[in-house]
Design a protein around this motif. Structure first.
Motif, PDB file in Angstrom:
ATOM      1  N   TYR A 256      12.953   7.192  -4.155  1.00 35.72           N
ATOM      2  CA  TYR A 256      11.867   6.769  -3.286  1.00 35.72           C
ATOM      3  C   TYR A 256      11.952   5.294  -2.913  1.00 35.72           C
ATOM      4  O   TYR A 256      11.421   4.883  -1.885  1.00 35.72           O
ATOM      5  CB  TYR A 256      10.520   7.074  -3.943  1.00 35.72           C
ATOM      6  CG  TYR A 256      10.240   8.556  -3.996  1.00 35.72           C
ATOM      7  CD1 TYR A 256       9.620   9.204  -2.935  1.00 35.72           C
ATOM      8  CD2 TYR A 256      10.637   9.325  -5.092  1.00 35.72           C
ATOM      9  CE1 TYR A 256       9.381  10.573  -2.967  1.00 35.72           C
ATOM     10  CE2 TYR A 256      10.393  10.695  -5.129  1.00 35.72           C
ATOM     11  CZ  TYR A 256       9.774  11.308  -4.073  1.00 35.72           C
ATOM     12  OH  TYR A 256       9.541  12.658  -4.114  1.00 35.72           O
ATOM     13  N   ASP A 257      12.585   4.486  -3.747  1.00 41.13           N
ATOM     14  CA  ASP A 257      12.828   3.080  -3.428  1.00 41.13           C
ATOM     15  C   ASP A 257      13.937   2.587  -4.350  1.00 41.13           C
ATOM     16  O   ASP A 257      14.615   3.384  -5.005  1.00 41.13           O
ATOM     17  CB  ASP A 257      11.547   2.234  -3.556  1.00 41.13           C
ATOM     18  CG  ASP A 257      10.867   2.363  -4.907  1.00 41.13           C
ATOM     19  OD1 ASP A 257      11.578   2.349  -5.934  1.00 41.13           O
ATOM     20  OD2 ASP A 257       9.630   2.475  -4.958  1.00 41.13           O
TER      21      ASP A 257
ATOM     22  N   PHE B  77      -3.373   8.709   0.998  1.00 44.02           N
ATOM     23  CA  PHE B  77      -2.775   7.569   0.307  1.00 44.02           C
ATOM     24  C   PHE B  77      -1.482   7.240   1.023  1.00 44.02           C
ATOM     25  O   PHE B  77      -0.676   8.142   1.284  1.00 44.02           O
ATOM     26  CB  PHE B  77      -2.517   7.927  -1.160  1.00 44.02           C
ATOM     27  CG  PHE B  77      -2.135   6.754  -2.019  1.00 44.02           C
ATOM     28  CD1 PHE B  77      -3.082   5.828  -2.421  1.00 44.02           C
ATOM     29  CD2 PHE B  77      -0.821   6.589  -2.421  1.00 44.02           C
ATOM     30  CE1 PHE B  77      -2.726   4.749  -3.197  1.00 44.02           C
ATOM     31  CE2 PHE B  77      -0.453   5.502  -3.206  1.00 44.02           C
ATOM     32  CZ  PHE B  77      -1.419   4.574  -3.605  1.00 44.02           C
ATOM     33  N   PRO B  78      -1.263   5.966   1.382  1.00 45.20           N
ATOM     34  CA  PRO B  78      -0.102   5.631   2.228  1.00 45.20           C
ATOM     35  C   PRO B  78       1.241   6.057   1.659  1.00 45.20           C
ATOM     36  O   PRO B  78       2.177   6.308   2.423  1.00 45.20           O
ATOM     37  CB  PRO B  78      -0.193   4.100   2.337  1.00 45.20           C
ATOM     38  CG  PRO B  78      -1.637   3.784   2.115  1.00 45.20           C
ATOM     39  CD  PRO B  78      -2.126   4.794   1.118  1.00 45.20           C
ATOM     40  N   ALA B  79       1.361   6.135   0.333  1.00 44.53           N
ATOM     41  CA  ALA B  79       2.653   6.486  -0.261  1.00 44.53           C
ATOM     42  C   ALA B  79       2.950   7.978  -0.169  1.00 44.53           C
ATOM     43  O   ALA B  79       4.076   8.400  -0.447  1.00 44.53           O
ATOM     44  CB  ALA B  79       2.693   6.033  -1.721  1.00 44.53           C
TER      45      ALA B  79
ATOM     46  N   ASP C 150       2.313  11.884   2.017  1.00 43.08           N
ATOM     47  CA  ASP C 150       2.137  12.427   3.361  1.00 43.08           C
ATOM     48  C   ASP C 150       1.548  13.830   3.261  1.00 43.08           C
ATOM     49  O   ASP C 150       2.271  14.824   3.361  1.00 43.08           O
ATOM     50  CB  ASP C 150       3.487  12.452   4.090  1.00 43.08           C
ATOM     51  CG  ASP C 150       3.349  12.890   5.542  1.00 43.08           C
ATOM     52  OD1 ASP C 150       2.240  12.765   6.098  1.00 43.08           O
ATOM     53  OD2 ASP C 150       4.346  13.373   6.121  1.00 43.08           O
TER      54      ASP C 150
ATOM     55  N   ALA D  61       0.814  -1.219   0.000  1.00 48.81           N
ATOM     56  CA  ALA D  61       0.000   0.000   0.000  1.00 48.81           C
ATOM     57  C   ALA D  61       0.846   1.267   0.000  1.00 48.81           C
ATOM     58  O   ALA D  61       0.412   2.311  -0.491  1.00 48.81           O
ATOM     59  CB  ALA D  61      -0.939   0.001   1.207  1.00 48.81           C
ATOM     60  N   ASP D  62       2.065   1.182   0.553  1.00 52.69           N
ATOM     61  CA  ASP D  62       2.901   2.379   0.639  1.00 52.69           C
ATOM     62  C   ASP D  62       3.845   2.523  -0.546  1.00 52.69           C
ATOM     63  O   ASP D  62       4.771   3.340  -0.518  1.00 52.69           O
ATOM     64  CB  ASP D  62       3.693   2.397   1.944  1.00 52.69           C
ATOM     65  CG  ASP D  62       4.618   1.191   2.080  1.00 52.69           C
ATOM     66  OD1 ASP D  62       4.515   0.267   1.248  1.00 52.69           O
ATOM     67  OD2 ASP D  62       5.432   1.182   3.018  1.00 52.69           O
ATOM     68  N   THR D  63       3.637   1.748  -1.615  1.00 57.31           N
ATOM     69  CA  THR D  63       4.457   1.875  -2.814  1.00 57.31           C
ATOM     70  C   THR D  63       4.007   3.077  -3.629  1.00 57.31           C
ATOM     71  O   THR D  63       2.825   3.223  -3.931  1.00 57.31           O
ATOM     72  CB  THR D  63       4.365   0.607  -3.679  1.00 57.31           C
ATOM     73  OG1 THR D  63       4.846  -0.506  -2.930  1.00 57.31           O
ATOM     74  CG2 THR D  63       5.183   0.759  -4.956  1.00 57.31           C
ATOM     75  N   ARG D  64       4.932   3.925  -3.969  1.00 57.66           N
ATOM     76  CA  ARG D  64       4.592   5.127  -4.729  1.00 57.66           C
ATOM     77  C   ARG D  64       4.235   4.726  -6.168  1.00 57.66           C
ATOM     78  O   ARG D  64       4.913   3.902  -6.780  1.00 57.66           O
ATOM     79  CB  ARG D  64       5.764   6.102  -4.740  1.00 57.66           C
ATOM     80  CG  ARG D  64       5.381   7.532  -5.134  1.00 57.66           C
ATOM     81  CD  ARG D  64       6.586   8.431  -5.006  1.00 57.66           C
ATOM     82  NE  ARG D  64       6.243   9.812  -5.296  1.00 57.66           N
ATOM     83  CZ  ARG D  64       5.895  10.706  -4.381  1.00 57.66           C
ATOM     84  NH1 ARG D  64       5.856  10.347  -3.115  1.00 57.66           N
ATOM     85  NH2 ARG D  64       5.599  11.947  -4.717  1.00 57.66           N
TER      86      ARG D  64
END
Length: 310
Positions: free
Chosen positions: A291-292, A246-248, A250, A173-176
């Motif tokens: 971001y990852d 949205f979790p990705a 803030d 869910a936190d994947t952009r």
């Protein structure tokens, strides 16, 4: 895309094919005659300054052909049940999603202010079952014949894919979300991976353009090279995003339309300053943020005005 897919259930395919040639709209009428205000809005939105579209002898841009047939939110009362029945069959077969894929237009005579538009639409074809990256389904093509003053002015083919979405591995869910990369913009994203912000430059007229396009919107030239942006710019406009959560992300955070010193504009996040301190005209400087393991994006660090904000 696999163009040789099986037809699937023979009975379903036969039922779908039975709709070919059936009318989708009969004796449709344009909600407005061809008019100068709509032509002006169209040209302003596209930046089209062709003098043929202004003045006493103005004609409508040919690409507005479909615009004169649109029914707006209320739709058209002359639509027949056939098209909805066809889509209903596909829904029942699990093809519950739809995406427009392409259109073709043929222009037979120019449209002029005051022309009253009439049209009829037919279901032209339903493809065999196809497998695409989106999923498996059927391409449905309609053909609209558009008349002005009883004279055929043009035709418009519109094609959709009605499909069953392909099952994909669900990302955390936190994947952009990932940017959409295609053959027209792949070079831009390759540059981002190297921490370079590349702007296209027309090889013919030398006009810079962003976002990336297959052809020059100034002269139509198809050849181009790139210029590496210096990275300096200002906030031309901005919004502060509060919703949806949205979790990705803030929220709240600022998204700016950044005008680069090269003269083109790009949409990206404004970072390094509180979201409520962002202002139009604020100087910004390009940064690249990871971001990852896979995703790198260009962002812009804002600089607070001296003697003003704190």
């Amino acid at each position: 895309m696999d163009g040789m897919d099986r037809t699937g259930d023979d009975d379903l395919f036969a039922r779908l094919k039975a709709y070919e040639g059936r009318p989708a709209t009969l004796a449709g009428t344009g909600k407005d005659p061809v008019n100068l205000p709509m032509i002006r809005h169209w040209c302003e939105a596209l930046g089209d300054t062709n003098p043929a579209y202004t003045g006493p002898g103005a004609i409508a841009p040919p690409t507005m052909l479909q615009a004169w047939t649109m029914g707006g939110l209320a739709g058209h009362t002359t639509r027949t049940p056939a098209y909805d029945e066809l889509l209903g069959l596909l829904d029942e077969a699990g093809c519950t999603s739809v995406v427009a894929t392409d259109c073709e237009q043929e222009y037979l005579r120019p449209l002029r202010p005051g022309d009253e538009i009439t049209f009829d639409t037919v279901i032209e074809s339903v493809s065999v079952r196809k497998t695409t990256k989106l999923g498996t389904g059927y391409f449905v093509t309609t053909r609209t014949r558009i008349h002005a003053g009883g004279e055929l002015a043009g035709t418009h083919r519109f094609r959709i894919l009605k499909y069953a979405p392909a099952r994909r591995k669900k990302a955390p869910a936190d994947t952009r979300p990932r940017p959409v990369v295609n053959r027209d913009n792949a070079g831009f994203w390759e540059g981002v991976q190297r921490h370079e912000l590349l702007i296209q430059r027309c090889a013919d007229c030398r006009t810079l353009r962003f976002p990336w396009l297959p052809g020059c919107d100034a002269c139509g030239g198809l050849d181009w090279d790139t210029v590496r942006a210096a990275g300096d710019g200002t906030v031309h406009s901005y919004v502060v995003m509060h919703h949806p959560p949205f979790p990705a992300f803030d929220p709240p955070y600022a998204v700016g339309l950044i005008e680069l010193v090269e003269g083109v504009r790009i949409v990206s996040n404004v970072v390094g300053v509180p979201y409520d301190k962002v202002r139009i005209g604020m100087p910004v400087r390009l940064e690249f943020r990871r971001y990852d393991d896979e995703l790198v994006l260009p962002v812009f660090r804002g600089e607070l005005f001296r003697g003003g904000l704190s």
